[in-house]
Design a protein around this motif. Structure first.
Motif, PDB file in Angstrom:
ATOM      1  N   GLY A 119      13.341 -54.155  35.876  1.00 19.45           N
ATOM      2  CA  GLY A 119      14.271 -53.082  35.539  1.00 19.45           C
ATOM      3  C   GLY A 119      15.142 -52.687  36.704  1.00 19.45           C
ATOM      4  O   GLY A 119      14.715 -52.714  37.860  1.00 19.45           O
ATOM      5  N   GLY A 120      16.373 -52.308  36.397  1.00 23.51           N
ATOM      6  CA  GLY A 120      17.329 -51.943  37.427  1.00 23.51           C
ATOM      7  C   GLY A 120      16.949 -50.706  38.204  1.00 23.51           C
ATOM      8  O   GLY A 120      16.983 -50.686  39.430  1.00 23.51           O
ATOM      9  N   SER A 121      16.568 -49.641  37.509  1.00 27.53           N
ATOM     10  CA  SER A 121      16.221 -48.394  38.186  1.00 27.53           C
ATOM     11  C   SER A 121      15.015 -48.581  39.102  1.00 27.53           C
ATOM     12  O   SER A 121      15.023 -48.148  40.256  1.00 27.53           O
ATOM     13  CB  SER A 121      15.950 -47.298  37.164  1.00 27.53           C
ATOM     14  N   ILE A 122      13.983 -49.226  38.585  1.00 31.33           N
ATOM     15  CA  ILE A 122      12.772 -49.489  39.386  1.00 31.33           C
ATOM     16  C   ILE A 122      13.137 -50.311  40.614  1.00 31.33           C
ATOM     17  O   ILE A 122      12.724 -50.005  41.744  1.00 31.33           O
ATOM     18  CB  ILE A 122      11.713 -50.232  38.542  1.00 31.33           C
ATOM     19  N   SER A 123      13.925 -51.374  40.419  1.00 29.12           N
ATOM     20  CA  SER A 123      14.304 -52.252  41.524  1.00 29.12           C
ATOM     21  C   SER A 123      15.113 -51.514  42.580  1.00 29.12           C
ATOM     22  O   SER A 123      14.851 -51.650  43.778  1.00 29.12           O
ATOM     23  CB  SER A 123      15.105 -53.445  40.993  1.00 29.12           C
ATOM     24  N   ARG A 124      16.095 -50.725  42.141  1.00 33.23           N
ATOM     25  CA  ARG A 124      16.926 -49.988  43.102  1.00 33.23           C
ATOM     26  C   ARG A 124      16.112 -48.956  43.873  1.00 33.23           C
ATOM     27  O   ARG A 124      16.278 -48.804  45.092  1.00 33.23           O
ATOM     28  CB  ARG A 124      18.110 -49.331  42.393  1.00 33.23           C
ATOM     29  N   LYS A 128      15.621 -49.020  47.985  1.00 28.21           N
ATOM     30  CA  LYS A 128      15.955 -47.865  48.828  1.00 28.21           C
ATOM     31  C   LYS A 128      14.775 -47.414  49.676  1.00 28.21           C
ATOM     32  O   LYS A 128      14.953 -46.921  50.795  1.00 28.21           O
ATOM     33  CB  LYS A 128      16.445 -46.703  47.970  1.00 28.21           C
ATOM     34  N   LEU A 129      13.559 -47.573  49.148  1.00 25.60           N
ATOM     35  CA  LEU A 129      12.358 -47.154  49.869  1.00 25.60           C
ATOM     36  C   LEU A 129      11.814 -48.235  50.810  1.00 25.60           C
ATOM     37  O   LEU A 129      10.808 -48.024  51.481  1.00 25.60           O
ATOM     38  CB  LEU A 129      11.264 -46.746  48.869  1.00 25.60           C
ATOM     39  N   LEU A 150      21.833 -54.744  37.301  1.00 25.37           N
ATOM     40  CA  LEU A 150      20.597 -54.776  38.076  1.00 25.37           C
ATOM     41  C   LEU A 150      20.742 -53.972  39.368  1.00 25.37           C
ATOM     42  O   LEU A 150      19.855 -53.206  39.722  1.00 25.37           O
ATOM     43  CB  LEU A 150      20.193 -56.222  38.386  1.00 25.37           C
ATOM     44  N   PHE A 151      21.858 -54.123  40.049  1.00 23.60           N
ATOM     45  CA  PHE A 151      22.007 -53.465  41.348  1.00 23.60           C
ATOM     46  C   PHE A 151      23.082 -52.391  41.388  1.00 23.60           C
ATOM     47  O   PHE A 151      23.249 -51.731  42.408  1.00 23.60           O
ATOM     48  CB  PHE A 151      22.295 -54.509  42.435  1.00 23.60           C
ATOM     49  N   GLN A 156      23.826 -48.413  48.844  1.00 25.55           N
ATOM     50  CA  GLN A 156      23.612 -48.750  50.249  1.00 25.55           C
ATOM     51  C   GLN A 156      23.587 -50.264  50.401  1.00 25.55           C
ATOM     52  O   GLN A 156      23.385 -50.986  49.436  1.00 25.55           O
ATOM     53  CB  GLN A 156      22.316 -48.148  50.788  1.00 25.55           C
ATOM     54  N   ARG A 157      23.808 -50.708  51.633  1.00 21.78           N
ATOM     55  CA  ARG A 157      23.769 -52.136  51.920  1.00 21.78           C
ATOM     56  C   ARG A 157      22.329 -52.554  52.188  1.00 21.78           C
ATOM     57  O   ARG A 157      21.590 -51.854  52.871  1.00 21.78           O
ATOM     58  CB  ARG A 157      24.601 -52.468  53.147  1.00 21.78           C
ATOM     59  N   ILE A 158      21.993 -53.713  51.658  1.00 19.33           N
ATOM     60  CA  ILE A 158      20.690 -54.324  51.916  1.00 19.33           C
ATOM     61  C   ILE A 158      20.975 -55.746  52.375  1.00 19.33           C
ATOM     62  O   ILE A 158      21.559 -56.541  51.634  1.00 19.33           O
ATOM     63  CB  ILE A 158      19.800 -54.360  50.643  1.00 19.33           C
TER      64      ILE A 158
END
Length: 180
Positions: A119-124, A128-129, A150-151, A156-158
């Motif tokens: 899932g997008g929210s879970i992944s993002r 972030k964490l 998805l993203f 923020q940049r990763i």
């Protein structure tokens, strides 16, 4: 300890579902044995899943991770407490508002295997964490035009390091390490 991976099939324009959450576009692409081997390798690596619970905290047919092919513990993020649900040999544990706890519980359950984030929210949230180790994507040759990204909204940049790239029939398989 288990790796935490984002594992998803996406369209070339970065969508993981249509605007209604549908994924019927994901099927019917040509594949060869090498495509199946890439997906099979990832599936064998997985020891647990973290995803998002639906509003009724039930496990509906279309909401079973990996279509039920993967019999590993599933940790579902939710806003209200709920007893675990057992369905078809898989235990779904509901975790209230603490994604870090869900990931740590999934890692413990996975042992030396990986934890898939769905899932997008879970992944993002996990990106972030700083909880994500790898991103594994299967990109299909389709521009959906609109849908659930998805993203999108990461904000923020990763930085990523490419580990592996394969392309056989229709899909392009991408694997990246998250640079920490």
């Amino acid at each position: 300890m288990a790796k935490v991976i984002i594992h998803a099939t996406i369209t070339l324009d970065g969508f993981m579902a249509d605007t209604n959450g549908g994924i019927d576009w994901m099927f019917g692409f040509s594949s060869v044995d090498e495509d199946e081997a890439v997906v099979s390798k990832v599936m064998k690596e997985l020891g647990a899943v973290v995803g998002g619970a639906n509003k009724t905290q039930t496990i509906e047919e279309g909401e079973i991770p990996y279509g039920g092919m993967l019999k590993v513990p599933v940790f579902e993020m939710t806003h209200e407490a709920h007893e675990p649900v057992e369905r078809d040999g898989t235990t779904y544990t509901f975790v209230v508002n603490d994604i870090t706890h869900a990931v740590e519980a999934a890692k413990a359950a996975a042992g030396d295997k990986s934890v898939a984030l769905l899932g997008g929210s879970i992944s993002r949230q996990c990106l972030k964490l700083g909880l994500v180790d790898e991103i594994q994507l299967h990109v299909v040759p389709l521009l959906l035009g609109d849908g659930i990204s998805l993203f999108g909204g990461l904000g923020q940049r990763i930085k990523l390091e490419r580990i592996e790239t394969d392309a056989f029939a229709s899909e392009t398989h991408l694997r990246y390490r998250v640079v920490k």
